[in-house]
Design an enzyme around this catalytic site. Sequence first.
Site, PDB file in Angstrom:
ATOM      1  N   HIS A  62       0.843  -1.130   0.260  1.00  7.68           N
ATOM      2  CA  HIS A  62      -0.119  -0.044   0.056  1.00  7.68           C
ATOM      3  C   HIS A  62       1.138   1.262   0.163  1.00  7.68           C
ATOM      4  O   HIS A  62       2.236   1.311   0.072  1.00  7.68           O
ATOM      5  CB  HIS A  62      -0.671  -0.017   1.297  1.00  7.68           C
ATOM      6  CG  HIS A  62      -0.166  -0.152   2.422  1.00  7.68           C
ATOM      7  ND1 HIS A  62       0.290  -1.309   2.886  1.00  7.68           N
ATOM      8  CD2 HIS A  62       0.157   0.744   3.602  1.00  7.68           C
ATOM      9  CE1 HIS A  62       0.934  -1.227   4.122  1.00  7.68           C
ATOM     10  NE2 HIS A  62       0.789   0.088   4.590  1.00  7.68           N
ATOM     11  N   HIS A 308      -0.156   1.235  11.834  1.00  6.01           N
ATOM     12  CA  HIS A 308      -0.284   0.550  10.325  1.00  6.01           C
ATOM     13  C   HIS A 308       1.075  -0.151  10.125  1.00  6.01           C
ATOM     14  O   HIS A 308       1.685  -0.311  11.291  1.00  6.01           O
ATOM     15  CB  HIS A 308      -0.513   1.783   9.288  1.00  6.01           C
ATOM     16  CG  HIS A 308       0.362   2.878   9.290  1.00  6.01           C
ATOM     17  ND1 HIS A 308       1.603   2.777   8.694  1.00  6.01           N
ATOM     18  CD2 HIS A 308       0.423   4.024   9.788  1.00  6.01           C
ATOM     19  CE1 HIS A 308       2.520   3.767   8.812  1.00  6.01           C
ATOM     20  NE2 HIS A 308       1.608   4.829   9.761  1.00  6.01           N
ATOM     21  N   HIS A 427     -27.022  -4.285  33.232  1.00  2.00           N
ATOM     22  CA  HIS A 427     -26.975  -5.254  31.679  1.00  2.00           C
ATOM     23  C   HIS A 427     -26.789  -3.980  31.111  1.00  2.00           C
ATOM     24  O   HIS A 427     -26.022  -3.088  31.203  1.00  2.00           O
ATOM     25  CB  HIS A 427     -28.405  -5.614  31.875  1.00  2.00           C
ATOM     26  CG  HIS A 427     -29.548  -4.539  31.740  1.00  2.00           C
ATOM     27  ND1 HIS A 427     -29.837  -3.798  30.520  1.00  2.00           N
ATOM     28  CD2 HIS A 427     -30.386  -4.274  32.676  1.00  2.00           C
ATOM     29  CE1 HIS A 427     -30.810  -3.109  31.001  1.00  2.00           C
ATOM     30  NE2 HIS A 427     -31.282  -3.356  32.232  1.00  2.00           N
TER      31      HIS A 427
END
Length: 502
Positions: A62, A308, A427
């Site tokens: 890339h 990256h 919850h």
Amino acid sequence: MFNLPENNIHLSAQAGNKEQAIELAAKALEQAGYVESGYLQGMLGRELQTSTFLGNGIAIPHGTLETRNMVKNTGVQIFQFPQGIEWGDGNIAYVVIGIAARSDEHLALLRQLTHVLGDEDTAAKLATLQDAKKFRAILMGEDDEFAVKTENISLDVDTQSLLTLVAINAGKLEQQSAVENSFVSDVIASPALPLGNGLWVTDSPLGNLKNALAFSRAKNAFSVNGKNVQGVVTVSAKDDAVNETLARLLSEQVQQTLLAGNAEKIIAALNGIQAEQAVTAEQVTTQAVPAAGTVIGTFTLRNENGLHARPCANLVNLVKKFDAKITVENITRGTAAVSAKSLMKVVALGVTQGHRLRFVAEGAQAQQAIEAIAKEIAAGLGEPVSAVPPAEPDTIEVANPATPEVEQPKSDSIEAVFVINNENGLHARPAATLVNEVKKYNASVAVRNLDRDGGLVSAKSMMKIVALGATKGSRLHFVATGEEAQQAIDGIGAAIAAGLGE
């Protein structure tokens, strides 16, 4: 999820070397309208900075940061080279994925790709497969063939909480993009169903993206409302392809294997194959208490463009220098711990700026390793870092087997105990409200349930808050440190008193 047209897959491609392979990918990206002319130079420049070889025969060339402005749309072009391409340092690439991505979009894309490509057998299959439709289905996790994965088996979990086992399973399924957030919230909030012999099953009609199954087994059996609990199976069912596996759960022999077998035997039993054919269990995760002398470091990533390929490679190369077993997890995303010496697995954590990473090191050089990691992360791993101080301080500590959780109260901390008055306890919905309240403050906040065994956990993690198993009347002990510690405690108290949105 990202779009992958079938005509973006090029099988049986030919190239004489790495540069030619990258040129094919760049040309295909340009012709498909993903990038402008000239993006090739950025892809070649990236290889000069650090290799984009991920392992298992996979490379992901890339562009550089300087060529991101040439990206028109996020997309990939995939080339299969059955003969293999030398990618440097003796690595051979059979599948080359040319990536065009703007900003941090490529991280989500890589997470989806790497959870599939991280499996050696799958990668080997893609290296020679001659059916583009099948190739795409496997890559996107849409293959009709369903099998339980080794990484979805968690054994020897040190807990006596049914909810903790459910949360571990749900987290694994979410990490693999098998379910949406709605599935996780619903399956945690819904009651588990007893299957018998200490096995329980959970599922949800919401947010099923792929067929998947996760299994967690506690180190020791415990009781919930008078019923025995030791293992939980959580199922994501997109279609009927999982039915055959679910039917096996009714077998007494399979149930006994789940309760007493090792990971290899469990995989064999669930997938209906003989034990000697089963995959190995090297990647099975456990939630055991860290051994004495284990060093734990929790750090904030400062890199402006996240983890990256290049900073990931710098991190992995650093970690490999030390004689220590080192794992890392992305606390912010709630991922499972993975080997910090695997480039593919570190990339798949999807770390962006501000995310919190927890490293655990064991071995002769554990302390030196964690200290070196702390220094390099603070320095940016070879890339620019943000000038804004992180919201939470970096920490390094030696684990105490008697108190396995990450943090302990500090002398300058602000502490308080609040009682949960919600009818249905903490919850999903009130837990999310509590987490959002905690995140408002520039403070490190930890919490423990005083009415259950367990240490402090991060109050900024929804998964860990739910796993506290707090019911109506539970006493929660909060510990806050940092610039806005007092404000955080005051805000938490007010939010709990107001019912956390209920």
